[in-house]
Design an enzyme around this catalytic site. Sequence first.
Site, PDB file in Angstrom:
ATOM      1  N   GLY A  22       0.817  -1.210   0.000  1.00 51.38           N
ATOM      2  CA  GLY A  22       0.000   0.000   0.000  1.00 51.38           C
ATOM      3  C   GLY A  22       0.848   1.256   0.000  1.00 51.38           C
ATOM      4  O   GLY A  22       0.528   2.252   0.660  1.00 51.38           O
ATOM      5  N   ALA A  23       1.924   1.225  -0.779  1.00 50.73           N
ATOM      6  CA  ALA A  23       2.917   2.308  -0.738  1.00 50.73           C
ATOM      7  C   ALA A  23       2.559   3.499  -1.609  1.00 50.73           C
ATOM      8  O   ALA A  23       3.332   4.449  -1.687  1.00 50.73           O
ATOM      9  CB  ALA A  23       4.281   1.765  -1.154  1.00 50.73           C
ATOM     10  N   ASN A  24       1.405   3.472  -2.271  1.00 49.82           N
ATOM     11  CA  ASN A  24       1.097   4.550  -3.211  1.00 49.82           C
ATOM     12  C   ASN A  24       0.477   5.773  -2.546  1.00 49.82           C
ATOM     13  O   ASN A  24       0.360   6.824  -3.167  1.00 49.82           O
ATOM     14  CB  ASN A  24       0.150   4.051  -4.310  1.00 49.82           C
ATOM     15  CG  ASN A  24      -1.162   3.550  -3.758  1.00 49.82           C
ATOM     16  OD1 ASN A  24      -1.232   2.402  -3.340  1.00 49.82           O
ATOM     17  ND2 ASN A  24      -2.198   4.382  -3.761  1.00 49.82           N
ATOM     18  N   GLY A  26      -0.870   7.743   1.582  1.00 49.32           N
ATOM     19  CA  GLY A  26      -1.022   7.718   3.030  1.00 49.32           C
ATOM     20  C   GLY A  26       0.199   7.258   3.788  1.00 49.32           C
ATOM     21  O   GLY A  26       1.333   7.645   3.506  1.00 49.32           O
ATOM     22  N   GLY A  28       1.660   4.368   3.886  1.00 51.76           N
ATOM     23  CA  GLY A  28       2.608   3.579   3.112  1.00 51.76           C
ATOM     24  C   GLY A  28       3.556   4.437   2.309  1.00 51.76           C
ATOM     25  O   GLY A  28       4.762   4.159   2.225  1.00 51.76           O
ATOM     26  N   SER A 152      -4.959  -1.386  14.211  1.00 51.29           N
ATOM     27  CA  SER A 152      -5.761  -0.166  14.283  1.00 51.29           C
ATOM     28  C   SER A 152      -6.434  -0.065  15.637  1.00 51.29           C
ATOM     29  O   SER A 152      -6.657  -1.077  16.324  1.00 51.29           O
ATOM     30  CB  SER A 152      -6.832  -0.196  13.180  1.00 51.29           C
ATOM     31  OG  SER A 152      -7.817   0.802  13.372  1.00 51.29           O
ATOM     32  N   TYR A 178     -14.370  -4.491   9.561  1.00 50.05           N
ATOM     33  CA  TYR A 178     -13.067  -3.825   9.590  1.00 50.05           C
ATOM     34  C   TYR A 178     -12.350  -4.128  10.902  1.00 50.05           C
ATOM     35  O   TYR A 178     -11.159  -4.467  10.919  1.00 50.05           O
ATOM     36  CB  TYR A 178     -13.231  -2.319   9.420  1.00 50.05           C
ATOM     37  CG  TYR A 178     -11.923  -1.563   9.447  1.00 50.05           C
ATOM     38  CD1 TYR A 178     -10.988  -1.727   8.430  1.00 50.05           C
ATOM     39  CD2 TYR A 178     -11.608  -0.699  10.494  1.00 50.05           C
ATOM     40  CE1 TYR A 178      -9.771  -1.053   8.453  1.00 50.05           C
ATOM     41  CE2 TYR A 178     -10.407  -0.016  10.522  1.00 50.05           C
ATOM     42  CZ  TYR A 178      -9.483  -0.192   9.501  1.00 50.05           C
ATOM     43  OH  TYR A 178      -8.284   0.477   9.538  1.00 50.05           O
TER      44      TYR A 178
END
Length: 316
Positions: A22-24, A26, A28, A152, A178
């Site tokens: 998820g590095a794209n 936020g 990440g 979380s 979630y």
Amino acid sequence: MTQRWTEADIPDQSGRTVLVTGANSGLGLRTSQVLAGKGARVLLACRSAERGAKALETVKAAAAGAEPELVPLDLSELASVRAAAAAVRERTGDTLDVLVNNAGVMATARGRTADGFELQFGTNHLGHAALTWLLLPALRGGRNARVVALSSLAATGARIDLEDPNAEHRRYNPATAYGQSKLANQVFALELDRRLRAAGEDVISVAAHPGYTATGLGSGMARSYTNPVVRSVIAGGHKIGETLFAQNVRKGALPQLYAATADGVEGGDYIVPGSLGGVRGNPVKGRPLSAARSASLGAGLWNVTAKLTGVTPDPA
């Protein structure tokens, strides 16, 4: 641990290879930028080729060492997870120092992954667990290797339904699903570390959570409800909450950066923001939830995860 630990305290990461899911965007993206700026070779695991390419340019601009690279990864599709793990092992020569399991989806409407799992459990937990297992040979080849799982605050008060983890026989609730997925991240992280210790491995597994951080991830929560009144109330509450209490991504990324890099981190640690009950602040070592400390729940989740993903757990 000082409660004022910041990015400036991160040791030099030259010669280390890090994979961030998820590095794209936020947390990440911020994590990738900072680690690349400290000299690490950063592999950006992203689902969207377009957003991944933009993120790659951003991280390249910050890099102080090896050039960052893009790895296609869709955690909601086990075939993609397998392909990504194979690509990482080949590119790194089975030498991976840090795996940051950061990616996630939040409070989505009912949906299924490509393999038929409930979308949030399948993406946030099953995809990451399979990726971790598949990358253990590369982590064993790393130096002081670490697996960092992002949990979380939503895990607090959540429960894992081992009999029906994909909500096939019960009413679906976006927030409940979630919470289950993020509790599963924490439970799996500690179970993985138990097994690594029992097997005499050098790799450690730790967990972290970012507190209440304005990443934009929660903006989709309201859209998951069909009732327009409920959507309006949730959207309004989310906006007010982010305005009054949320910290920015730079601060929210500190717990996982600490978990990934700081001296003194031990297997099974849980790194959290140190103020307002974990809502915000600089990172400190917190106490994992009682569910995460449960060896029986850990073993149960481990076995269910292996059965659902078809990936052979290692260490067993």
